[in-house]
Scaffold this active site. Structure first.
Site: not given
Lengths: 431, 344
Positions: A179, A319, A330, A351, A356, A415
């Protein structure tokens, strides 16, 4: 506007072209305007039948008729097809065709290649013997075998074919950090230019069209949302009812060059890449560090690389995945970076509207952040309905906000624990 | 300005040995690690030989980390741990230690999907998605998707070594190994890190790899090899200040894309950065002994060059030149060149 790092025009990196394709549109303007209106690109899946799986939605593109196929796509797959589309917009805007020394054009693309297609799995099963061993030679020679899927699974295939397509002969950098890949690719492009290793960098990321096995993988992992009243309500970053992310398709590409080079070419400047920071969580493959250590390191590194202070940051493109863990972590990262001022720094998640897009996410969000500064508009985080006490910052809820902002961060946390952050600046603030 | 990046530790695994000295000696003696492929029937492929090193049983299902990493991820992890331990970097802040990896192809294994797929066959023996959805898909291990991510091995190394710094994972062609070493060196030069683990590892030799090579037309090249290496890089001044052993120096490097001219351009740029004339250099070639190591080739070549410099030659005439060039060319058209110098 804050004072910028004392870098010469040869060391400052600006954006002279940008292109994208997302579930909300075939280009940047269409996507941005749909998001400014708070529209969602998430629908029930039509790419394949997901009946029986715990999630049946995604942010899909309408590619047929929009992006003509090219012979190279037979090898590079849909990742290349989307990249070509986004790149064509960016290179046209930047007039890259007029750039003669192709040896000085580098390509840095984030992605991960494709996953095994159902047809590939079907033919593999077909060639299994009684002992469940695969006859690899028979598989190789099987005319029904999905050769395109095979080659497109190598993550360097699409970036190198894109370089070939563009006749770009400088370094090619296929970045594979899940990501965080799109953001890392832009960050590496920034370094290429600062260090004089290229004059132009085609930087971005792509997420191929969804295939069944790829979607299945995230479903098995438990990362996808499982409970949603409707597809468009499913991606709800920072909202208490979030329960996983919605996967999306897309690509975005930027043309990066030095301020000196862009001025010499007489190109319009869309914004500036001020700084880049990255880090490793070093915690767990599947979970973010609970104290957000890695995210904080990347954000602070990007701010420092830009020669700025946390107080200079006007906005954060989060994110913001809509997973139970990412969003409060976050939020904590922002509080650690900005201190009490965190409550005054608007943060929003694209997103919530386009899902995503994994390998493309950082590039798409970077472009949207620059466009927001250019248009004086902060895109919203939609589906903000149930406040979460652990997510108590200003997420630009539900409606876009007019705002003159000039310095922004764009976060990507991958990830595997790789984190990346870009510090971006408006064109207006370039002196 | 030439690069002045010191190599202060190295670890390696190849078909010819698991230490730099073992590999160097075997190459000097003319040994080859290339043998008939074992582990599966390769008789139908035009390439039936490879330089293999892994034949251990698959990782236990109950060890998530090992399962996610796969064989070449585990090898990468092993060489990084060994090199990091040898360099004694404990005194450095963990956020100042970076990691740059050239990663061989990470792909799904038939074994991961076969049980679920086989349980979903219809009466004609074909995969039935209807049956698959009805339940067999749940037989797929929940960590399977992670095992296909190219950056997971790097993430595990960061966990194992508790390092948090600047990083990138680059895939998956041969030049990715040079790029990883160069990006690591430049991270140091630009002050983004104080030490960097720079590594490369080849993908495992499998039927899938042989089939992919056949499709890409690279069957005629050197047989595939398995292996990889990790180097610890530091700014030369820093390494000398802390008294670290300096095994060699990276002095220049470049990458380029696009046919034969790319080789020339990358070499010219690398030599220019190193401020060395081309004729003073030799090119390190290990493929005849170790097979095509893909993204692992560059780091392994550097390790063997370092080992050669460390040995006392029988006579001055046998002494390797002080300068070595490592050249890696990927089948997709990317080229990388590194220029390294013996530490004096």
């Amino acid at each position: 506007m804050p004072e910028r790092a004392d870098r010469s025009p040869a060391q400052r990196v600006v954006v002279t072209g940008a292109g994208m394709v997302t579930s909300l549109g075939p280009d940047l303007a269409t996507t941005f305007e749909a998001m400014a209106a708070g529209r969602s690109g998430v629908t029930t899946l039509t790419r394949f039948d997901a009946t029986g799986l715990p999630c049946d939605i995604g942010a899909q593109l309408d590619v047929e008729g929009l992006i003509p196929e090219h012979a190279l796509d037979e090898v590079g797959g849909s990742e290349l097809r989307l990249l070509r589309h986004a790149t064509a917009q960016a290179t046209t805007q930047a007039d890259l065709a007029a750039f003669h020394d192709r040896r000085r054009i580098a390509v840095a693309i984030g992605g991960h290649g494709s996953t095994p297609s159902v047809r590939h799995i079907q033919r593999t099963v077909h060639h299994m013997d009684a002992a469940d061993e695969v006859d690899a030679v028979a598989l190789r020679d099987d005319p029904k075998w999905d050769r395109s899927n095979w080659t497109a699974r190598s993550p360097e295939t699409a970036p190198t074919l894109l370089a070939h397509h563009l006749d770009a002969r400088g370094p090619v950098l296929p970045v594979v950090s899940a990501c965080a890949a799109g953001t890392q690719a832009i960050g590496e492009g920034l370094r290429f230019l600062r260090e004089g290793r290229a004059d132009v960098v085609v930087a971005g990321g792509a997420e191929p069209l969804l295939n069944y096995s790829y979607f299945l993988g995230f479903a098995i992992l438990g990362a996808l949302t499982r409970r949603y009243p409707s597809p468009e309500k499913a991606s709800r970053p920072f909202d208490r009812r979030r329960n996983g992310f919605v996967i999306g398709e897309g690509a975005a590409v930027l043309i990066l060059e030095t301020l000196e080079g862009a001025r010499a070419r007489g190109r319009e400047i869309l914004g500036e890449v001020l700084g880049y920071g990255d880090s490793a969580d070093g915690y767990r493959i599947t979970d973010m560090h609970p104290e957000a250590d890695g995210a904080v390191l990347a954000m602070r590194a990007a701010i420092a690389d830009a020669g700025l202070l946390p107080d200079d940051v006007d906005y954060v493109n989060a994110h913001g995945t809509s997973t139970p863990i990412n969003d409060p972590t976050e939020t904590l990262a922002c509080k650690r970076v900005f201190g009490d001022r965190a409550y005054e720094v608007p943060i929003s998640s694209n997103k919530s509207m386009i899902g995503h897009t994994i390998g493309a996410a950082g590039a798409i969000e970077g472009v949207l952040t620059l466009e927001g500064m250019r248009r004086g508009l902060m895109l919203p985080t939609i589906n903000q309905e149930a406040p979460d006490r652990r997510c108590d910052l200003d997420y630009v809820p539900n409606e876009a906000r007019a705002s003159s902002h000039h310095v922004a961060l764009s976060n990507s946390f991958g990830f595997g624990g790789q984190n990346a952050c870009l510090a971006l600046g408006s064109a207006e603030s370039i002196s | 300005m030439p690069l002045r990046v010191a190599i202060t530790a190295a670890a390696v695994r190849t078909a010819l040995g698991s230490t730099p000295d073992e590999v160097w000696q075997a190459i000097q003696a003319g040994h080859s690690g290339i043998r008939p492929i074992v582990g599966f029937d390769a008789s139908g492929f035009s390439v039936t030989e490879a330089a293999q090193i892994w034949r251990e049983p698959d990782a236990p299902e109950d060890d998530p980390a090992l399962r996610i990493l796969g064989p070449h991820g585990r090898l990468l992890d092993a060489v990084c741990l060994e090199a990091h331990g040898a360099a004694r970097l404990e005194t450095l802040a963990r956020e100042r230690v970076g990691l740059f990896v050239g990663m061989g192809m990470v792909d799904s294994s038939v074994d991961d999907l076969a049980p679920a797929a086989l349980a979903s066959r219809d009466d004609a023996g074909q995969l039935s998605l209807e049956r698959f959805f009805a339940g067999p898909y749940r037989q797929i291990h929940p960590l399977w998707p992670l095992s296909m991510l190219n950056n997971v091995a790097a993430g595990q190394i960061a966990i194992d070594l508790d390092i948090r710094g600047d990083n990138a994972v680059l895939a998956a062609d041969a030049d990715a190994g040079v790029r990883a070493l160069l990006e690591g060196a430049r991270s140091l030069q630009e002050g983004h890190a104080d030490a960097v683990l720079a590594a490369g590892v080849a993908g495992r030799v499998t039927p899938a790899l042989l089939a992919r090579r056949a499709l890409s037309g690279s069957e005629a090249e050197a047989p595939p090899g398995e292996g990889g290496a990790a180097l610890v890089l530091e700014r030369e001044d820093d390494a000398r200040r802390r008294g670290a052993p300096i095994l060699g120096l990276i002095r220049g490097g470049a990458t380029a894309f696009g046919g034969e001219q790319a080789v020339t351009r990358a070499m010219q740029a690398a030599f220019e950065e190193a401020e060395r004339p081309i004729e003073a250099l030799r090119v390190q070639v290990d493929r005849d002994h170790l097979g095509d190591l893909g993204p692992g080739a560059a780091a392994v070549s550097v390790v063997t060059a370092l080992a050669g410099w460390r040995r006392v030659p029988p006579s001055p005439a046998d002494r390797p030149p002080r300068w070595t060039t490592v050249l890696a060319a990927g089948s997709a058209g990317g080229v990388g060149v590194l220029v390294i110098e013996e530490a004096v």
